[in-house]
Every structure is written in structure tokens, then in C-alpha cells.
Design a protein around this motif. Structure first.
Motif, PDB file in Angstrom:
ATOM      1  N   TYR A  58     -94.275 -10.212  14.235  1.00  0.00           N
ATOM      2  CA  TYR A  58     -94.221 -11.268  15.244  1.00  0.00           C
ATOM      3  C   TYR A  58     -94.150 -10.651  16.637  1.00  0.00           C
ATOM      4  N   ALA A  59     -93.299  -9.616  16.761  1.00  0.00           N
ATOM      5  CA  ALA A  59     -93.125  -8.967  18.059  1.00  0.00           C
ATOM      6  C   ALA A  59     -94.425  -8.329  18.527  1.00  0.00           C
ATOM      7  N   HIS A  60     -95.147  -7.692  17.605  1.00  0.00           N
ATOM      8  CA  HIS A  60     -96.417  -7.054  17.964  1.00  0.00           C
ATOM      9  C   HIS A  60     -97.401  -8.081  18.513  1.00  0.00           C
ATOM     10  N   THR A  61     -97.477  -9.241  17.857  1.00  0.00           N
ATOM     11  CA  THR A  61     -98.392 -10.297  18.311  1.00  0.00           C
ATOM     12  C   THR A  61     -98.018 -10.793  19.701  1.00  0.00           C
ATOM     13  N   LEU A  62     -96.711 -11.023  19.929  1.00  0.00           N
ATOM     14  CA  LEU A  62     -96.264 -11.538  21.219  1.00  0.00           C
ATOM     15  C   LEU A  62     -96.473 -10.513  22.331  1.00  0.00           C
ATOM     16  N   VAL A  63     -96.188  -9.233  22.045  1.00  0.00           N
ATOM     17  CA  VAL A  63     -96.382  -8.182  23.048  1.00  0.00           C
ATOM     18  C   VAL A  63     -97.862  -8.030  23.378  1.00  0.00           C
ATOM     19  N   ALA A  64     -98.723  -8.120  22.347  1.00  0.00           N
ATOM     20  CA  ALA A  64    -100.166  -8.038  22.590  1.00  0.00           C
ATOM     21  C   ALA A  64    -100.632  -9.175  23.505  1.00  0.00           C
ATOM     22  N   GLN A  65    -100.083 -10.373  23.280  1.00  0.00           N
ATOM     23  CA  GLN A  65    -100.430 -11.510  24.142  1.00  0.00           C
ATOM     24  C   GLN A  65     -99.953 -11.276  25.573  1.00  0.00           C
ATOM     25  N   LEU A  66     -98.752 -10.722  25.721  1.00  0.00           N
ATOM     26  CA  LEU A  66     -98.212 -10.431  27.050  1.00  0.00           C
ATOM     27  C   LEU A  66     -99.103  -9.447  27.799  1.00  0.00           C
ATOM     28  N   ILE A  67     -99.511  -8.394  27.112  1.00  0.00           N
ATOM     29  CA  ILE A  67    -100.380  -7.385  27.735  1.00  0.00           C
ATOM     30  C   ILE A  67    -101.699  -8.018  28.163  1.00  0.00           C
ATOM     31  N   GLN A  68    -102.257  -8.877  27.309  1.00  0.00           N
ATOM     32  CA  GLN A  68    -103.514  -9.546  27.638  1.00  0.00           C
ATOM     33  C   GLN A  68    -103.357 -10.429  28.864  1.00  0.00           C
ATOM     34  N   GLU A  69    -102.244 -11.151  28.954  1.00  0.00           N
ATOM     35  CA  GLU A  69    -101.994 -12.009  30.121  1.00  0.00           C
ATOM     36  C   GLU A  69    -101.855 -11.174  31.401  1.00  0.00           C
ATOM     37  N   ILE A  70    -101.178 -10.035  31.298  1.00  0.00           N
ATOM     38  CA  ILE A  70    -101.018  -9.167  32.471  1.00  0.00           C
ATOM     39  C   ILE A  70    -102.384  -8.671  32.942  1.00  0.00           C
ATOM     40  N   GLU A  71    -103.218  -8.227  32.010  1.00  0.00           N
ATOM     41  CA  GLU A  71    -104.541  -7.717  32.369  1.00  0.00           C
ATOM     42  C   GLU A  71    -105.407  -8.821  32.970  1.00  0.00           C
ATOM     43  N   ASN A  72    -105.317 -10.028  32.412  1.00  0.00           N
ATOM     44  CA  ASN A  72    -106.086 -11.152  32.969  1.00  0.00           C
ATOM     45  C   ASN A  72    -105.635 -11.472  34.393  1.00  0.00           C
ATOM     46  N   LYS A  73    -104.316 -11.436  34.608  1.00  0.00           N
ATOM     47  CA  LYS A  73    -103.792 -11.711  35.940  1.00  0.00           C
ATOM     48  C   LYS A  73    -104.248 -10.642  36.933  1.00  0.00           C
ATOM     49  N   ALA A  74    -104.232  -9.380  36.487  1.00  0.00           N
ATOM     50  CA  ALA A  74    -104.677  -8.293  37.361  1.00  0.00           C
ATOM     51  C   ALA A  74    -106.149  -8.448  37.715  1.00  0.00           C
ATOM     52  N   LEU A  75    -106.975  -8.827  36.739  1.00  0.00           N
ATOM     53  CA  LEU A  75    -108.408  -9.028  36.994  1.00  0.00           C
ATOM     54  C   LEU A  75    -108.645 -10.174  37.971  1.00  0.00           C
ATOM     55  N   SER A  76    -107.809 -11.211  37.878  1.00  0.00           N
ATOM     56  CA  SER A  76    -108.004 -12.364  38.769  1.00  0.00           C
ATOM     57  C   SER A  76    -107.739 -12.013  40.228  1.00  0.00           C
ATOM     58  N   TYR A  77    -107.025 -10.921  40.465  1.00  0.00           N
ATOM     59  CA  TYR A  77    -106.749 -10.490  41.828  1.00  0.00           C
ATOM     60  C   TYR A  77    -107.739  -9.429  42.306  1.00  0.00           C
ATOM     61  N   GLY A  78    -108.782  -9.187  41.509  1.00  0.00           N
ATOM     62  CA  GLY A  78    -109.704  -8.096  41.814  1.00  0.00           C
ATOM     63  C   GLY A  78    -110.419  -8.220  43.137  1.00  0.00           C
ATOM     64  N   SER A  79    -110.762  -9.436  43.566  1.00  0.00           N
ATOM     65  CA  SER A  79    -111.546  -9.627  44.793  1.00  0.00           C
ATOM     66  C   SER A  79    -110.670  -9.835  46.031  1.00  0.00           C
ATOM     67  N   ASN A  80    -109.372  -9.816  45.845  1.00  0.00           N
ATOM     68  CA  ASN A  80    -108.451 -10.061  46.968  1.00  0.00           C
ATOM     69  C   ASN A  80    -107.851  -8.728  47.412  1.00  0.00           C
ATOM     70  N   GLU A  81    -108.303  -8.241  48.584  1.00  0.00           N
ATOM     71  CA  GLU A  81    -107.835  -6.942  49.057  1.00  0.00           C
ATOM     72  C   GLU A  81    -106.346  -6.955  49.375  1.00  0.00           C
ATOM     73  N   ASP A  82    -105.817  -8.113  49.768  1.00  0.00           N
ATOM     74  CA  ASP A  82    -104.402  -8.199  50.104  1.00  0.00           C
ATOM     75  C   ASP A  82    -103.514  -7.974  48.883  1.00  0.00           C
ATOM     76  N   LEU A  83    -104.071  -8.231  47.702  1.00  0.00           N
ATOM     77  CA  LEU A  83    -103.284  -8.094  46.470  1.00  0.00           C
ATOM     78  C   LEU A  83    -103.656  -6.837  45.683  1.00  0.00           C
ATOM     79  N   PHE A  84    -104.249  -5.878  46.364  1.00  0.00           N
ATOM     80  CA  PHE A  84    -104.682  -4.645  45.699  1.00  0.00           C
ATOM     81  C   PHE A  84    -103.503  -3.929  45.037  1.00  0.00           C
ATOM     82  N   LEU A  85    -102.395  -3.784  45.774  1.00  0.00           N
ATOM     83  CA  LEU A  85    -101.232  -3.078  45.232  1.00  0.00           C
ATOM     84  C   LEU A  85    -100.619  -3.848  44.059  1.00  0.00           C
ATOM     85  N   VAL A  86    -100.619  -5.174  44.151  1.00  0.00           N
ATOM     86  CA  VAL A  86    -100.109  -5.983  43.043  1.00  0.00           C
ATOM     87  C   VAL A  86    -100.956  -5.767  41.799  1.00  0.00           C
TER      88      VAL A  86
END
Length: 815
Positions: A58-86
Motif C-alpha cells: 500500500y505504501a509503495h503505491t501511495l509513494v509512487a502516486q506522490l512522486i508522480q504528482e510532484i513531477e506533474n506539478k514541476a512540469l506545470s511550472y516549466g514555462s514560468n521563469e519566476d518559478l524556475f527554482l521551485v
């Protein structure tokens, strides 16, 4: 308000404590930018026990989902130079979680997240308690609190617009009166102007003109005020409708869909909170009331506008659009809340009674019960379900089978405020199947039950045609089709994606997802889930590669799951697993829950464990070669031989048929040379509480009741004389097989010999132990004792067989 928003409002000292909670192990950036997702998953964080290794999957599944959400959030900030460090910080966190936790220690990250949230919540609650602010008692309730809060806001807005509508009505009435007065002045002025121009008439005309101008100015002001109030009210209604739309999407597309998903996963044994539907009904009823009131207000505005048809120059009348929009909201709410509260069985056998319950969540609030609607049930194919979703309607009479007792009337239950109908005696009489392609079988074909109804609200003003589909159903005609049917259903329940085309599922899925499904099913059926070692064993069997160390990144196909036979077997992985689950549920539930059955362990691994144990140590494992078979493996050390030979022996597997005759605990009690459950637990301690009581009152019918005893032919063991003092002693030598392939022996079970070859109770063959050492024990190809080829007793020396107690003993004699 979310927990994270509340945390950010803490005073500086408390806020610093929150900041200190988060570190490199769980960066604050992740908490901040994924606050909504993390809190939406609060129930999953709470359900996983970091100390329980069985929750690793169960933990592996939830952690995998968390990692996927983090990566998706990072990609969504790709075109915003102000959020480069984030973006960089989030990506670093995702990479760190993968390296540190995902495949090696997912429970560790869950533990960290839980602790951070716990400290954060405590700090927030302490601060709010000091201020006297009520706080939510549990993190899990936070989303509910947000919905309730939004409903309260909408209720206030609705009351405000109702008050404004009342003021508009009063102003419109005042305008109508003044308009009537102005019209009278105008008429009087026209009359004076038509009269003789006397001084008196001229003075009167001047006064009337002055009054008319004043009146027209006042009317113009009132018109302007009315138009402004109408536009302000329309804008406020528009804002309310936008908020209603947003909240309704939240309730229907998230909460209700999640409930339906949990209902589907409950078909695989996942926990399911049935009471949650009552909470959703409360929200939907509140929505229905607010929507209905706002719709009534908009219609009142249209009526007032019809009475005084004034419009601003170049203005757009918003009311028709608002009316259309809010009516669509109501329609969507009604049709979406016609749901199946209790699903029909997903494996459905023809000519067998089954039940289902349908409920309309907003039926009571909209007074649908005043004219109780009829509900009709039919069964449709996958293709017909596809066509229904595309066209939103079915051709009359189109179905794929015949169901008896398929109509019912919805009833309103005053105590629960529920409008529902329960079908208690439905029965599928006929089924029409589609043509099969390739390796498809009837157990691969999915159907669905279609529930349809029609009713009106608002005194017949609005008529709704509603329908809903059940979860996929597999139709069988014989019990031997059940295992494959459950494979189809389990795969669909576990891996169906939201918004799919009925009833498509992926051909391959990651092993962790399969493991999660198997664990849930086994836990639901037997009471205890599977450990990491169990799941690793199952992965090796499913992939036909037991030597692989890490299966987490491998994909298991549908064919591997239930189509292709296992290596050197004539059954599939699922058939093997289903049979194991069935025998455990029906006969081994208590010892399995106690941890007394090792079960999922290979033959070689069992031998390796027992070789390092003392003589008499045994373990129980599920047979690889026989469906639903359980074998006893034990270590025996022959101290009579000069070299103290140690051998691991294995009994021919016991099946449900054998356990129906003699329970497992009694079998173990019978075999006196089994002394310790691996690794070193006295067998009385492990199984004594499950022994069948002996003795008792003698039968009143004059007969002596026999008692069946398990005995292994040819096996003397350590203490057979103690158990059966009057039984002639067996004279077989110990099987002298090589250690490379340790021997197995067969229990003298009722199903060990074909019916036409079974000896009677009078036959010496019933105690097959009485032979001489010149006649070695015959073993078959499976390395089990071959009971069919025992030596002919006519060729053996004479021996006393007068007293047969091997399989039956007098219960009046103590054991």
C-alpha cells in the motif's frame, strides 16, 4: 479552510515550529505546492501502519502516486521563469523520494509524512483552541468541512438574493403606481389642452406640465434603479450559479465518483465505508434545495421583467441564459444521483436468485415520492453499453437476456429520508452471448445490468429520464466457470480507469498493482493479508521467474494472470491462487490468521528451512502441483542409524475434500511424529485449541460412533505405539531417498485410492503398514507414496490383523 492554510495563519513562534518539522526528508516545498493532494489522501496516510510490513505494498503505491504528482506539478511550472527554482526543488524532491524510499523503504516515507502532518495539526489545534475557534477533530474530515462551509455560503447568498428580489418586487410595484399616476396627469393635461384657453386653464396646464415633468424625472430614476437592481441581481445569481456548478462538480465528480470507485474496489475486498453515501446524500439534498430556490428566483425575475418589459439600451438579457444553466445543473444533479446502492453479484449464475438496490439521493428533497417512480432492470452487453453512453438512450426492447421480477416501485423511507427500491427476487433466465474471437471464452465476456426510470418534479414541469449501469457482470451456467469469471471481474475492478469506454481494461499492469489486488482479495476472504514474502513468492509464480529479486518495475499481462498455464502444470496462476484462497477461507481460516500456516513457500525453500531444525519440526505449505492442496513437510532424524540420517518428508497434499472428513488440526494431532511447528512452537500450543473434542455422552441409539484417524501407511515415526497400542507395528524401512530430492509420503486419505481399488474395513490393506522390510515402499512419479501399488498381502508373511484401529477407534476408549 485546508489544514495548510490554517497552519500559515499561525503566530510566528508556532509557524517556526511548523517550518522545523519539514526537512530534506520531506521538503516544505512539497507540502506547500501539493497541499491539496496530500490532504485529499489523508485517509490513505492514516490507514497505512508504518510498523506493519504487510502494508508495504500500500505504501509503495501511495509513494509512487506522490512522486508522480510532484513531477506533474514541476512540469506545470516549466514555462514560468519566476518559478524556475521551485520547479528544480520539486524535481529534486521527486528524485530523492525515488532513490531513498520508493523501492527500498516506502513505509519510511509514509511514517515521515504522517508525523509531519500530526505535529502540524496539533500546533494548529492548540492555537485555535486558545482563540476559542472550533476545529475539525480529524484530518480526514477536512474536505467534508470545506463542502459544508461552501454550502453555508451558498445558502446565505440564496437568502440574500431572495431579499433583493423582494425589494425589487416592491420597487417595481412602486414604479407601477407612479407610472399610473403619471399616466393620469398626462391624460388630464391632454384634456385641458383640448379645452378653451382661459386663464384658469392655462394656469392648470402649467401646473400639470410641471407635475408631469417631475413625475417623468422620478419615473426615469426608478427605471434606472430597476434596471440596475435587475442587473445586480442577475450578476449575483450568475455568481451563485458559478459557485453551485463548482461545488456540484466537486460532490458529483469527486466525492460520488470516489464512492463508486470504492464500491467497485470493495468487490475485490477493499474496505468500504457504506455510511459515506448518507453524507453525500445530505450534500446533494442541500444542493438540490439551493438550486431549486435559485431557479425559482430566476423565474420570478423573468415574470417581473415580463410585467414591466424595460431593458437597458444595447443590454443583453441574462435571465434566459441563467435559467437554462441552472436547469442543466438540476438535471445533472438528478440524473447523477440515481445510483446503485447495492450492486448485483458480479459473477452471476443463470437461474439463481440475486438482489440489488437502487437509490435516488435527491428524491425526497424534490418530492419525487409523491408520484413513486417505477424502475425497470435489463441486462445489456458491452457493445450495447457503449452505444448507450454515446446516445444516452437505449432502443426499446434491446437487451441481452431475460430477467424475472425485473420491475419495482421506489419507496420513501421516512426515518432514513431515502427514496429507493430493493429488488430481492431477480433471476437471470436467459443470456444471449456475442461471438467469440481467438482465445476468448464466455468467462471473458462482460455484461451490465441497466436500471431505468422516469419521473417528474415541480408538478410535472420537469420530466427526467434516468438510468444507471451496474458494475461489469460475468454470466456463468456452471460452478466450474467461477474461478475464471472471478479473474475477469477482479482484473476489471482493480484496473478500470475513470471515464473508460465500457468495459476496457489494460492488457498489462505493474506488478505492485496486481499485488495490491491479490492482498486485498486474500485478506477479505481469509481475514489476514499477504506479507512481502508471500507477495514475492506469488510474483515469482506469476512471472514464471522465481529467481528475480525485484518485481516492482515489471508488468504482468492478462494472459500470464489467467490464460497461460504455469510451467509444467495444466492450470493458470489465477486458478492456483483462487484454489488456495478458497481452501484457506473454508477450512484453514483460524490457523492462517494465527500465522500457523506458512503457505506461500516453495518446496526447496521449505526443505532448506527444515534441514536446520530439530527432528519433528514441521510446516504447512500450499502445494505447487495440486489445486487447493496443502502439504505437511517435516524433518525426521533417524537416530537408530549410525550416521543419524536427517530427511525432510512431505505428505501428499490434503484438499478441501480431505478437510471435510478430518480438519487440519486433528490431522496434525493424529500424526504424533509432528512435534514442533516451524521454527520451534509446540504443536499443542499452535493447534491444540482447534482439536475436535473427544468422548462425551454415548449415543442414545445403541450404536457406537466411529472416529476417523489419519494414518500414514508405512510410517512408524517416533511414537506410533503410544497412539495405537493395539495396532500391529509397521515394518517398512525409512525411505532412503537421496537428499537432492527428499521423499514424500501419502496420507491414508479416502481420496488416495480410486473407488474401485479402495480396501474394505475387513481387508489387511486398510492398514498398509504391516509388511516386511524386504518389500520397500513404492513411490510414484510425484514422489508421493503410491497406494495403488502396495505389495500384495498374499505374498507377505502371516501377521496378526485381528485388531484394526488404524482408521476407526472406539470413542469410549481414551486417546
Amino acid at each position: 479552510m485546508s489544514l495548510w492554510n490554517r497552519a500559515q495563519q499561525l503566530p510566528p513562534d508556532a509557524l517556526r515550529q511548523v517550518q522545523n518539522v519539514y526537512s530534506e526528508q520531506f521538503p516544505m516545498e512539497v507540502r506547500h505546492y501539493l497541499a491539496g493532494w496530500i490532504e485529499d489522501k489523508m485517509q490513505q496516510w492514516n490507514e497505512i501502519d508504518p510498523e506493519n510490513i504487510a502494508h508495504s505494498q500500500y505504501a509503495h503505491t501511495l509513494v509512487a502516486q506522490l512522486i508522480q504528482e510532484i513531477e506533474n506539478k514541476a512540469l506545470s511550472y516549466g514555462s514560468n521563469e519566476d518559478l524556475f527554482l521551485v520547479r528544480m526543488r520539486l524535481q529534486e524532491a521527486a528524485d530523492s523520494f525515488k532513490a531513498r524510499y520508493l523501492n527500498t523503504n516506502p513505509l519510511g516515507l509514509v511514517s515521515i509524512v504522517r508525523e509531519c502532518l500530526k505535529i502540524e495539526l496539533n500546533l494548529v489545534q492548540q492555537h485555535e483552541n486558545m482563540l476559542g475557534v472550533g476545529s475539525t477533530p480529524s484530518l480526514v474530515m477536512e474536505p467534508c468541512a470545506e463542502i459544508v462551509s461552501e454550502l453555508e455560503i451558498l445558502k446565505r447568498r440564496t437568502q440574500e438574493t431572495q431579499d433583493e428580489l423582494r425589494q425589487l418586487e416592491q420597487e417595481q410595484e412602486s414604479f407601477a403606481l407612479q407610472y399610473h399616476d403619471c399616466a393620469k396627469i398626462t391624460a388630464h393635461l391632454s384634456h385641458i389642452q383640448s379645452q378653451e384657453k382661459t386663464a384658469q386653464n392655462r394656469e392648470m396646464e402649467t401646473n400639470l406640465r410641471r407635475r408631469k415633468e417631475t413625475c417623468e424625472q422620478q419615473l426615469a430614476q426608478k427605471v434606472s434603479g430597476l434596471l440596475q437592481r435587475r442587473m445586480d441581481l442577475a450578476e449575483k445569481h450568475k455568481g451563485t450559479i458559478d459557485r453551485l456548478n463548482s461545488l456540484q462538480q466537486r460532490i458529483l465528480d469527486e466525492e460520488l465518483i470516489n464512492w463508486k470507485r470504492e464500491q467497485q474496489m470493495a468487490g475485490n475486498g477493499k474496505p468500504f465505508n457504506t455510511n459515506k453515501l448518507d453524507q453525500i446524500q445530505e450534500w446533494c439534498e442541500a444542493l438540490a434545495e439551493i438550486i431549486w430556490l435559485n431557479r425559482h428566483q430566476i423565474k420570478e425575475c423573468e415574470r417581473h421583467q415580463t410585467k414591466i418589459p424595460i431593458t437597458p439600451p444595447g443590454g443583453v438579457d441574462m435571465l434566459p441564459t441563467l435559467n437554462s444553466h441552472i436547469t442543466r445543473l438540476l438535471s445533472s444533479l438528478v440524473t447523477s444521483t440515481f445510483i446503485i446502492e447495492k450492486q448485483p453479484p458480479q459473477v452471476m449464475k443463470t437461474n439463481t436468485r440475486f438482489t440489488a438496490t437502487v437509490r435516488l439521493l435527491v428524491g425526497g428533497k424534490l418530492n419525487v415520492n409523491m408520484t413513486p417512480p417505477q424502475v425497470r432492470v435489463s441486462i445489456i452487453s458491452e457493445a450495447q453499453a457503449n452505444a448507450l453512453l454515446k446516445n444516452d438512450q437505449m432502443n426499446r426492447g434491446e437487451q441481452s437476456g431475460e430477467i424475472l421480477n425485473n420491475t419495482g416501485t421506489m419507496e420513501y423511507h421516512q426515518s432514513s429520508r431515502q427514496l429507493s427500491v430493493s429488488f430481492r427476487n431477480m433471476q437471470l433466465r436467459k443470456i444471449k452471448r456475442a461471438e467469440k474471437k481467438g482465445t476468448e471464452s464466455v468467462m471473458d465476456e462482460k455484461f451490465s445490468l441497466l436500471f431505468q426510470s422516469q419521473f417528474s418534479v415541480g408538478g410535472g414541469e420537469l420530466v427526467f429520464q434516468v438510468w444507471t449501469l451496474s458494475l461489469p457482470v460475468v454470466v456463468i451456467v456452471h460452478g466450474n466457470q467461477e474461478p475464471h469469471a472471478w479473474a475477469t471481474v477482479s482484473w476489471d475492478n482493480a484496473f478500470a480507469e475513470q471515464g473508460r469506454i465500457p468495459f476496457t481494461v489494460p492488457e498489462k499492469v505493474p506488478w505492485p498493482h496486481v499485488a495490491d489486488m491479490l492482498d486485498a482479495k486474500f485478506k477479505s476472504a481469509t481475514g489476514r493479508g499477504l506479507t512481502e514474502d508471500n507477495l514475492k513468492f506469488l510474483a515469482g509464480k506469476a512471472f514464471r521467474s522465481p529467481q528475480v529479486q525485484d518485481y516492482n518495475n515489471m508488468l504482468l499481462s492478462w494472459s500470464q494472470f489467467c490464460k497461460e498455464p504455469l510451467s509444467e502444470r495444466n492450470f493458470t496462476f489465477w486458478e492456483w491462487f483462487f484454489a488456495v484462497m478458497k481452501v484457506t477461507r473454508e477450512h484453514l481460516r483460524q490457523p492462517w490468521n494465527d500465522g500457523s500456516i506458512l503457505g506461500f513457500i516453495g518446496r526447496r525453500q521449505a526443505e532448506d528451512k527444515l534441514k536446520s531444525s530439530k527432528s519433528g519440526t514441521f510446516l504447512l505449505r500450499f502445494s505447487d502441483s495440486e489445486l487447493g492442496g496443502v502439504t505437511i513437510a517435516w524433518m525426521y532424524e533417524d537416530t537408530a542409524k549410525s550416521c543419524d540420517q536427517r530427511d525432510v518428508f512431505m505428505l501428499q497434499p490434503f484438499t478441501s475434500k480431505a478437510f471435510a472428513i478430518r480438519p487440519l488440526a486433528d490431522v496434525i494431532a493424529d500424526l504424533t511424529y509432528l512435534l514442533y511447528l516451524y521454527p520451534n512452537i509446540p504443536k499443542e500450543q499452535a493447534f491444540g485449541k482447534y482439536y475436535t473434542p473427544m468422548g462425551g455422552e454415548p449415543p442414545s441409539n445403541g450404536y457406537v460412533k466411529p472416529h476417523l484417524i489419519t494414518h500414514v501407511p508405512g510410517w512408524s515415526g517416533a511414537s506410533s505405539l503410544e497412539s495405537y497400542p493395539n495396532t500391529p507395528q509397521p515394518m517398512y524401512p525409512m525411505h532412503d531417498g537421496g537428499m537432492a530430492d527428499p521423499p514424500s509420503v501419502g496420507s491414508n486419505a479416502a481420496d488416495g485410492v480410486p473407488p474401485d481399488q479402495k480396501p474394505s474395513l475387513d481387508s489387511p490393506l486398510f492398514d498398509a503398514a504391516n509388511v516386511l522390510s524386504d518389500f520397500p515402499m513404492p513411490y510414484n512419479d510425484n514422489d508421493y507414496l503410491d497406494l495403488e501399488n502396495l505389495p500384495d498381502p498374499e505374498h507377505l508373511p502371516d501377521f496378526n490383523i485381528d485388531f484394526l484401529q488404524t482408521n476407526f477407534m472406539n470413542p469410549m476408549n481414551p486417546r
